[in-house]
Design an enzyme around this catalytic site. Structure first.
Site, PDB file in Angstrom:
ATOM      1  N   ILE A 190      33.251 -32.814  43.334  1.00  0.00           N
ATOM      2  CA  ILE A 190      33.070 -34.222  42.981  1.00  0.00           C
ATOM      3  C   ILE A 190      32.687 -35.054  44.199  1.00  0.00           C
ATOM      4  O   ILE A 190      33.068 -34.728  45.323  1.00  0.00           O
ATOM      5  CB  ILE A 190      34.359 -34.769  42.299  1.00  0.00           C
ATOM      6  N   CYS A 191      31.935 -36.105  43.946  1.00  0.00           N
ATOM      7  CA  CYS A 191      31.588 -37.135  44.913  1.00  0.00           C
ATOM      8  C   CYS A 191      30.753 -36.553  46.057  1.00  0.00           C
ATOM      9  O   CYS A 191      29.635 -36.116  45.848  1.00  0.00           O
ATOM     10  CB  CYS A 191      32.860 -37.821  45.404  1.00  0.00           C
TER      11      CYS A 191
END
Length: 183
Positions: free
Chosen positions: A109-110
């Site tokens: 994620i991210c």
């Protein structure tokens, strides 16, 4: 009783976006999995709420001592500094390559996909990330799109990606599916 699934959480010593570590960790535990925190060295890692230092977490093992055979999947939380340090850690890069070669699912994620780019495993994969990584992902051969969550089963392994903490509900749902866990 079936053996519990062990999920490696790959982080550096600081700069981890804390909620991107703790929220998936709690979902893995709730689903009956065993999360394990891996870092460059033993001790404690430091979470952050964006740029503000937050809590510390004990490391379970190091990248150098980890084997893809010991895990059923991996989570790579974000945090700009965390991801930037991770992609420069040759043991973290080697572990990601080994997990992918073994066909293990990875959820990132991210800024976490920076480690995947460095490991050269995004070619032909569909993924998302924090928007500032889109050029890096595309240059590494990935198909980047601005979506809440992307799940890609191409190239013999499952990749789950999301953009930021707002996407955690979808990220956790799809990561658990990829790991063969359910809440």
């Amino acid at each position: 009783m079936a053996e519990q699934k062990k999920i490696a959480f790959l982080v550096d010593m600081e700069g981890i976006e804390q909620v991107e570590l703790t929220d998936p960790w709690q979902h893995v535990e709730k689903a009956g999995g065993v999360p394990r925190l891996l870092a460059p060295k033993l001790g404690e890692v430091k979470g952050f709420h964006h740029l503000t230092p937050a809590d510390s977490f004990p490391v379970d093992g190091t990248f150098a001592d980890a084997s893809a055979d010991d895990y059923d999947g991996a989570v790579i939380p974000g945090g700009v500094a965390n991801a930037d340090f991770l992609r420069m850690d040759s043991d973290a890069v080697a572990l990601v390559k080994a997990l992918v070669a073994a066909g293990k699912p990875v959820a990132s994620i991210c800024h976490g996909p920076w480690l995947l780019v460095e490991a050269d495993v995004v070619r032909g994969k569909m993924l998302t990330s924090f928007p500032s990584l889109q050029t890096d992902v595309r240059n590494a051969g990935g198909d980047w799109a601005d979506q809440e969550v992307r799940v890609c089963d191409m190239n013999g392994w499952t990749l789950v990606t999301s953009r930021n903490p707002d996407d955690l509900p979808a990220f956790n749902r799809e990561a658990l599916k990829a790991f063969g866990l359910s809440e």
